[in-house]
Design an enzyme around this catalytic site. Structure first.
Site, PDB file in Angstrom:
ATOM      1  N   ASP A  93      27.757  48.907  21.582  1.00 14.03           N
ATOM      2  CA  ASP A  93      28.182  47.522  21.805  1.00 14.03           C
ATOM      3  C   ASP A  93      29.671  47.554  22.139  1.00 14.03           C
ATOM      4  O   ASP A  93      30.501  47.831  21.275  1.00 14.03           O
ATOM      5  CB  ASP A  93      27.949  46.671  20.551  1.00 14.03           C
ATOM      6  N   LYS A 155      26.233  40.025  25.280  1.00 12.35           N
ATOM      7  CA  LYS A 155      26.296  39.631  23.864  1.00 12.35           C
ATOM      8  C   LYS A 155      27.370  38.563  23.688  1.00 12.35           C
ATOM      9  O   LYS A 155      28.424  38.613  24.313  1.00 12.35           O
ATOM     10  CB  LYS A 155      26.595  40.874  23.028  1.00 12.35           C
ATOM     11  N   LYS A 184      21.971  39.157  23.632  1.00 10.68           N
ATOM     12  CA  LYS A 184      22.109  39.352  22.186  1.00 10.68           C
ATOM     13  C   LYS A 184      23.001  38.263  21.605  1.00 10.68           C
ATOM     14  O   LYS A 184      24.106  38.019  22.090  1.00 10.68           O
ATOM     15  CB  LYS A 184      22.702  40.726  21.874  1.00 10.68           C
TER      16      LYS A 184
END
Length: 227
Positions: A93, A155, A184
């Site tokens: 991430d 995300k 996400k």
């Protein structure tokens, strides 16, 4: 209503708070293993012990790059990614360069993401846009750059900014990428109802620290329905 197993398979159990002790990290790893979450997202220094602890559990060890501010150089992010992959990280991430995205420098942002994707060597990269600092136009630009660069997910947030995942942002991000890119939700996803609402809007992965509460709530609801 989805099953506990189905919801657990969408959760990245988050262990990123800076003050977590080793004992607290181990407890969090045990939670991820018990509930069979999609992954556990740990601080970079915790990757190697997490990989050892979760070996054979089926839970992927994920970690973060350029976290939480995103302002590291591309070289630094690439080296960090390569090191963490070598230690066993299965997902990355990464925080986008927020300032460059706000500047409108989509080319730089895309090139940096692409370099991290290459360093991840086939492992999914989730690009954290940190939406609290962005206009809708900048969010859309970040999503487009992420997809062009080969990211697996976009995300919402690190969980450390002023705001986290919102229904409006999830809907916007889902519209801004093709079906091959996941969305996400992270930051403030603390209840089952919040998770289910965002799932209905297109989020398929969720960063959560309250995994136990979310999944236990779902189990209670399912049991009550079956009585």
């Amino acid at each position: 209503m989805p099953s506990v197993r189905e919801v657990a398979a969408m959760i990245d159990h988050s262990l990123l708070r800076p003050e977590l002790t080793r004992a607290e990290v181990l407890a969090g790893l045990a939670t991820a293993s018990e509930y069979a979450t999609a992954s556990v997202c740990v601080r970079p220094a915790d990757v190697a012990p997490a990989v050892a602890e979760l070996r054979g559990s089926g839970v992927v060890v994920g970690t973060v790059v350029g976290f939480p501010h995103g302002g590291a150089t591309t070289t630094t992010k690439v080296r960090e990614t390569a090191e963490l992959v070598a230690l066993g990280a299965g997902e990355i991430d990464m925080v986008v360069d927020i300032g460059r995205l706000r500047d409108g420098d989509a080319g730089y942002v895309e090139e940096q993401i692409a370099a991290v994707v290459a360093a991840a060597d086939g492992r999914p990269v989730k690009v954290i846009l940190e939406n609290a600092y962005l206009s809708d136009e900048q969010k859309v630009a970040g999503c487009a750059a992420s997809e062009r660069a080969g990211a697996a997910y976009v995300k919402t947030s690190t969980g450390f900014a002023a705001g986290g995942a919102t229904a409006e942002d999830i809907a916007l991000m889902r519209r801004s990428v093709s079906p091959r890119v996941g969305v996400k939700a992270a930051g403030g996803v603390r209840t089952l109802d919040a998770l289910l609402t965002l799932h209905d809007l297109g989020a398929t992965r969720f960063g959560a620290t309250t995994t136990t509460a979310i999944l236990d709530d779902l189990a209670r609801r399912l049991a009550s329905r079956d009585e």
